[in-house]
Design a protein around this motif. Structure first.
Motif, mmCIF file in Angstrom:
data_model
loop_
_atom_site.group_PDB
_atom_site.id
_atom_site.type_symbol
_atom_site.label_atom_id
_atom_site.label_comp_id
_atom_site.label_asym_id
_atom_site.label_seq_id
_atom_site.Cartn_x
_atom_site.Cartn_y
_atom_site.Cartn_z
ATOM 1 N N UNK A 25 0.831 -1.209 0.000
ATOM 2 C CA UNK A 25 0.000 0.000 0.000
ATOM 3 C C UNK A 25 0.862 1.253 0.000
ATOM 4 N N UNK A 26 1.920 1.255 0.800
ATOM 5 C CA UNK A 26 2.808 2.417 0.857
ATOM 6 C C UNK A 26 3.567 2.611 -0.452
ATOM 7 N N UNK A 27 4.025 1.523 -1.039
ATOM 8 C CA UNK A 27 4.816 1.622 -2.270
ATOM 9 C C UNK A 27 3.980 2.024 -3.479
ATOM 10 N N UNK A 28 2.780 1.460 -3.603
ATOM 11 C CA UNK A 28 1.976 1.677 -4.802
ATOM 12 C C UNK A 28 0.798 2.624 -4.600
ATOM 13 N N UNK A 29 0.530 3.021 -3.366
ATOM 14 C CA UNK A 29 -0.565 3.951 -3.107
ATOM 15 C C UNK A 29 -1.935 3.360 -3.398
ATOM 16 N N UNK A 30 -2.098 2.088 -3.121
ATOM 17 C CA UNK A 30 -3.365 1.420 -3.423
ATOM 18 C C UNK A 30 -4.119 1.104 -2.138
ATOM 19 N N UNK A 31 -5.351 0.628 -2.275
ATOM 20 C CA UNK A 31 -6.138 0.257 -1.102
ATOM 21 C C UNK A 31 -5.870 -1.200 -0.716
ATOM 22 N N UNK A 32 -6.504 -1.640 0.368
ATOM 23 C CA UNK A 32 -6.297 -2.996 0.879
ATOM 24 C C UNK A 32 -6.603 -4.068 -0.165
ATOM 25 N N UNK A 33 -7.749 -3.950 -0.806
ATOM 26 C CA UNK A 33 -8.160 -4.950 -1.791
ATOM 27 C C UNK A 33 -7.193 -5.060 -2.954
ATOM 28 N N UNK A 34 -6.755 -3.926 -3.452
ATOM 29 C CA UNK A 34 -5.787 -3.936 -4.547
ATOM 30 C C UNK A 34 -4.460 -4.529 -4.103
ATOM 31 N N UNK A 35 -4.042 -4.196 -2.894
ATOM 32 C CA UNK A 35 -2.772 -4.722 -2.387
ATOM 33 C C UNK A 35 -2.808 -6.240 -2.323
ATOM 34 N N UNK A 36 -3.918 -6.780 -1.825
ATOM 35 C CA UNK A 36 -4.031 -8.231 -1.689
ATOM 36 C C UNK A 36 -4.233 -8.897 -3.046
ATOM 37 N N UNK A 37 -5.224 -8.435 -3.792
ATOM 38 C CA UNK A 37 -5.642 -9.157 -5.004
ATOM 39 C C UNK A 37 -4.801 -8.847 -6.242
ATOM 40 N N UNK A 38 -4.271 -7.651 -6.339
ATOM 41 C CA UNK A 38 -3.517 -7.283 -7.538
ATOM 42 C C UNK A 38 -2.013 -7.470 -7.395
ATOM 43 N N UNK A 39 -1.528 -7.490 -6.168
ATOM 44 C CA UNK A 39 -0.084 -7.579 -5.961
ATOM 45 C C UNK A 39 0.319 -8.831 -5.198
ATOM 46 N N UNK A 40 -0.202 -8.999 -3.979
ATOM 47 C CA UNK A 40 0.265 -10.078 -3.101
ATOM 48 C C UNK A 40 -0.172 -11.452 -3.586
ATOM 49 N N UNK A 41 -1.434 -11.625 -3.884
ATOM 50 C CA UNK A 41 -1.929 -12.945 -4.298
ATOM 51 C C UNK A 41 -1.215 -13.474 -5.543
ATOM 52 N N UNK A 42 -1.124 -12.687 -6.616
ATOM 53 C CA UNK A 42 -0.391 -13.204 -7.783
ATOM 54 C C UNK A 42 1.068 -13.528 -7.483
ATOM 55 N N UNK A 43 1.674 -12.767 -6.574
ATOM 56 C CA UNK A 43 3.063 -13.052 -6.208
ATOM 57 C C UNK A 43 3.161 -14.369 -5.439
ATOM 58 N N UNK A 44 2.252 -14.585 -4.511
ATOM 59 C CA UNK A 44 2.268 -15.815 -3.710
ATOM 60 C C UNK A 44 1.930 -17.029 -4.584
#
Length: 66
Positions: A25-44
């Motif tokens: 969230x701090x790096x990309x300026x996104x909300x919780x949902x975007x952080x989880x679904x657009x960044x973290x989940x695909x990475x995991x």
């Protein structure tokens, strides 16, 4: 964020990866949902599957079971 209708993978990530979510969230300026679904989940998962209308195909399949 965790609640009814949430993808079980996202719920798990939300409960167990708070530090990573905050950093995203701090790096990309996104909300919780975007952080989880657009960044973290695909990475995991090391993959992302989208539907033609932009929804997460993995989430759509998982929620059919609920």
């Amino acid at each position: 964020m965790a609640g009814d209708g949430m993808c079980p993978i996202a719920a798990y990530l939300w409960e167990n990866f708070q530090v990573e979510i905050k950093n995203i969230k701090n790096e990309y300026g996104c909300d919780d949902g975007q952080a989880v679904c657009s960044f973290l989940c695909p990475e995991v998962l090391q993959t992302y599957e989208g539907t033609t209308d932009g929804r997460c195909a993995i989430r759509v399949r998982l929620l059919k079971d609920y």
